[in-house]
Design an enzyme around this catalytic site. Structure first.
Site, PDB file in Angstrom:
ATOM      1  N   ASP A 266      23.529  53.303  45.452  1.00 45.19           N
ATOM      2  CA  ASP A 266      25.073  52.440  45.507  1.00 45.19           C
ATOM      3  C   ASP A 266      24.745  51.298  46.304  1.00 45.19           C
ATOM      4  O   ASP A 266      23.336  50.723  46.554  1.00 45.19           O
ATOM      5  CB  ASP A 266      26.105  53.199  47.006  1.00 45.19           C
ATOM      6  CG  ASP A 266      27.053  53.624  46.893  1.00 45.19           C
ATOM      7  OD1 ASP A 266      27.856  51.759  46.447  1.00 45.19           O
ATOM      8  OD2 ASP A 266      28.259  54.112  46.965  1.00 45.19           O
TER       9      ASP A 266
HETATM   10  C1  BGC Z   1      30.887  52.230  46.154  1.00 48.94           C
HETATM   11  C2  BGC Z   1      30.570  52.815  45.013  1.00 48.94           C
HETATM   12  C3  BGC Z   1      30.556  52.179  43.455  1.00 48.94           C
HETATM   13  C4  BGC Z   1      30.335  50.576  44.075  1.00 48.94           C
HETATM   14  C5  BGC Z   1      30.301  49.149  42.792  1.00 48.94           C
HETATM   15  C6  BGC Z   1      30.267  50.652  46.532  1.00 48.94           C
HETATM   16  O1  BGC Z   1      30.939  50.177  47.857  1.00 48.94           O
HETATM   17  O2  BGC Z   1      30.656  53.023  47.836  1.00 48.94           O
HETATM   18  O3  BGC Z   1      31.531  54.186  44.874  1.00 48.94           O
HETATM   19  O4  BGC Z   1      30.689  52.311  42.516  1.00 48.94           O
HETATM   20  O5  BGC Z   1      31.195  50.066  45.659  1.00 48.94           O
HETATM   21  O6  BGC Z   1      31.500  49.431  42.899  1.00 48.94           O
END
Ligand code: BGC
Length: 716
Positions: A266
């Site tokens: 993530d």
């Molecule tokens: C989230 C993810 C997301 C990523 C990119 C993160 O803050 O937890 O689910 O895909 O950002 O936007």
């Protein structure tokens, strides 16, 4: 062996058998996704590319590029690839140069799950996958699929509810749907990211049986369906951050669940480059410290790209470690065909209207009618309706990376005016007199849940008081709840005439809501989670560290100054209805519950065997009849209960369901098959699924609490 379906007439038997063929054998019929190039072949091609790359280039590719890209290298004919959120449609990032102009805002995934319609999950996801193709997006950062453990979790709306079996069936169809369009699906967030509160600084303490029975089955189903990417979680799992944990990635995900393809972290969730490189991860996202503000304050640049060369020089990692990371990414892209054809395909723009239709269909089947005193719904023709409340002019929706703005958005006001014309008045702040004099009051309430923060189970005080006042003034009040998770309704549940649980319905879902209120559509949604009476009743109660404020925001979300706090999954496998049933706590509305404008009768349960041997399957058949006056869908649910086991097991667990359409007076025979796995539990000692001989209840219900038919079988 008992006789099968003897009670059906010859005619309905033909119908039932046809239906069995077409509707009842989903498990057997399910076709996993197959990449265009095999794992082995793609591996060979990836090896030859990696062999040509310099160490600097490989390090460059071990992390993301420009926040949302996988780096490309023209000299090797590998284009850069764009990754984009989210599960409920394409989240458009206007700051990126090639941003799409528009994307359909679908009902949230929790709403999709409330449809219990696996075919809809497939077409919903196929639509999202096609919109990705239209927008030059190679990898969808979804489906999100963490289990609903805590009703306060700000991201429940993005996920598939509390039950691992239901989530698994929806997810496998979601995955094949997205990938059938040529877009990679990313299963996220692996694993145990079940609260948003201080998600970067909490440590999920969870045992393996609980992981395998509750938190992993949906991931496993996604993997078996052919998903080609997984994203790790922000939190720690048993004392290590998921994105750099060898246990989480190499052991759980790769060895135990058999995942072979791309694993990404993530965004800013890895803290130790050496561990990250050795964890089994392929792609550290976003790979650069830009935008990360507080996350990297005082820590310096700790990312793989900035440190890999030094770590190689210090012999702490090897070039082969970097090769492994990069090879996994390249192999996945090759297997999906992403290096052999353009990602962008504008022909999919022609399908957007179809996608809008899928979104509407989803909303029609997602809305859950929780109560309907004196059949106040559907609204009879002559009634004067007063519409009021909070989400009448503007949509309620989920926030964060999952947010999808949509286009041609239809507000509740517009949709209801179209449906009811002059019979409906909208008054923002009605007087007591106006409320009292209406035949029916439609009161819109809800919450706007978001990533990065949990929110209280209780409604805001002002909103709660408004509901209490309205239902006191007019007993014919229909409460419309738009929320991404459970809310406390206990104080006014008895006084409201009807309650429609309506989630976040996306850009055109208010049309479906209007159709349900008018009776054009018969509601068929069923709760994918339990609605507790009070938060204290729930398994997650007490998850917050003492003294912490619940309301966190994006700034707090980025703070790393908080001490790591343990989130103890002490309830083990007893999540959702498994908890309420074991503890004998009556919820306000149980899992699987939802009313219809018609009535269904369950009869003639037959199981193919009274006794089965290990490895044998069991056929469970019964008859459903619509004994009411309108056509409608019913979702029949099959639960299995182990009478006695070496470990403490839930009273019962969902192991099958079927959604079926019946005209008034119509009967259909349905069949659900059970396999040995459906009777088993995860044995922590042998680290495998185990079936113990003994007796099992086979329970058929219209919800987890309303069991209509039951039988008992013995496993030898
Ligand atoms: C989230 C993810 C997301 C990523 C990119 C993160 O803050 O937890 O689910 O895909 O950002 O936007």
């Amino acid at each position: 062996m008992k006789k099968l379906l003897t009670i059906l007439t010859v005619l309905s038997m033909t119908i039932s058998i046809n239906n069995c063929d077409s509707e009842n054998f989903e498990k057997e019929k399910f076709e996993p996704f197959k990449p265009v190039i095999s794992y082995e072949e793609a591996g060979k091609r990836a090896d030859s590319i990696v062999a040509k790359m310099s160490i600097e280039e490989k390090i460059e590719m071990a992390g993301g590029h420009n926040s949302f890209y996988i780096k490309g290298f023209e000299q090797y004919d590998i284009p850069q690839l764009y990754l984009s959120d989210a599960t409920q449609g394409v989240h458009i990032r206007k700051d990126l140069s090639d941003a799409m102009e528009k994307s359909v805002a679908f009902p949230c995934p929790l709403a999709l799950t409330a449809t219990w319609n696996t075919e809809l999950a497939h077409s919903y996801a196929k639509s999202v996958g096609e919109e990705c193709r239209a927008g030059d997006i190679a990898v969808l950062l979804g489906p999100g699929m963490n289990i609903y453990r805590i009703s306060q979790n700000g991201r429940n709306f993005e996920y598939f509810g509390e039950d691992p079996f239901l989530a698994a069936r929806m997810i496998e169809n979601y995955v094949t749907g997205v990938q059938s369009a040529g877009t990679i699906a990313t299963l996220k967030h692996f694993v145990a990211n079940n609260n948003e509160y201080h998600r970067r600084t909490t440590n999920a303490i969870v045992d393996e049986r609980t992981l395998h029975e509750i938190y992993l089955p949906a991931f496993k189903a996604g993997i078996d369906a052919g998903a080609m990417a997984v994203m790790t979680a922000y939190n720690q799992v048993n004392n290590e951050w998921a994105g750099q944990s060898r246990y989480v990635i190499d052991s759980l995900l790769r060895e135990q669940l058999g995942f072979k393809w791309l694993v990404m972290s993530d965004w800013w969730s890895t803290w130790d480059p050496e561990k990250t490189i050795k964890s089994g991860l392929n792609l550290e996202m976003p790979g650069d410290p830009i935008m990360a503000r507080k996350v990297f304050q005082d820590r310096g640049n700790i990312l793989v790209k900035a440190n890999a060369k030094r770590l190689i020089d210090e012999c702490r990692v090897t070039e082969e470690d970097i090769d492994r990371m990069v090879k996994g990414t390249i192999r996945t892209c090759i297997a999906m065909g992403l290096y052999d054809r353009p990602v962008k395909d504008e022909k999919y723009l022609m399908n957007f209207e179809q996608h809008e239709q899928v979104a509407l269909e989803t909303a029609r089947e997602a809305i859950v009618l929780l109560k309907n005193e004196n059949s106040i719904l559907p609204v009879k023709d002559e009634r004067k309706i007063l519409l009021t409340g909070y989400f009448v002019e503007k949509l309620a929706h989920g926030g964060g990376s999952a947010y999808v703005e949509g286009y041609n958005v239809i507000s509740m006001l517009e949709a209801f005016k179209n449906e009811f014309g002059d019979k409906l008045d909208y008054v923002k702040n009605p007087s007591d007199e106006q409320i009292q004099s209406a035949d029916i009051v439609l009161l819109s309430i809800g919450t706007m849940d978001t990533e990065g923060a949990d929110r209280p189970f209780e409604l805001e005080e002002e909103m709660e008081n408004r509901v209490l006042e309205t239902v006191a003034l007019n007993p014919n009040t229909v409460v419309i709840v738009n929320s991404g998770s459970g809310i406390k309704m206990t104080e006014w549940n008895d006084k409201a005439a009807a309650i429609l649980y309506s989630w976040y319905l996306g850009q055109n879902g208010n049309i479906a809501l209007a159709e349900i209120i008018s009776g054009k559509i018969n509601p068929s949604g069923k709760l994918p989670m339990t609605l507790e009476k009070k938060f204290e009743d729930s398994p997650g109660y007490g998850y917050l560290p003492e003294g912490y404020d619940l309301r966190s925001d994006w700034d707090i979300d980025m703070e790393m100054d908080f001490p790591i706090t343990d989130i103890k999954y002490d309830e083990g496998v007893f999540v959702g209805y498994r908890w309420y049933e074991a503890k004998k706590i009556e919820p306000l509305y149980p899992f699987g519950y939802g009313l219809s404008y018609t009535v269904f009768e369950y009869a003639d349960l037959e199981v193919s065997h009274d006794e089965i041997e290990k490895g044998e399957s069991l056929e469970v058949e019964f008859k459903l009849t619509n004994v009411g006056n309108v056509a409608g869908y019913e979702t029949a649910q099959l639960y299995v209960g182990d009478i006695e086991a070496a470990v403490v097991r839930p009273v019962k667990e969902l192991k099958g369901f079927i959604k079926i359409f019946l005209n008034p007076g119509e009967s259909k025979g349905v069949r659900i098959s059970l396999e040995e796995k459906d009777f088993s539990f995860w044995d922590a000692e042998t680290k495998a699924w185990k079936t113990e001989p003994g007796e099992f209840d086979i329970l058929i219900g219209s919800s987890s609490a309303n069991i209509k038919l039951s039988s008992r079988v013995t496993l030898r």
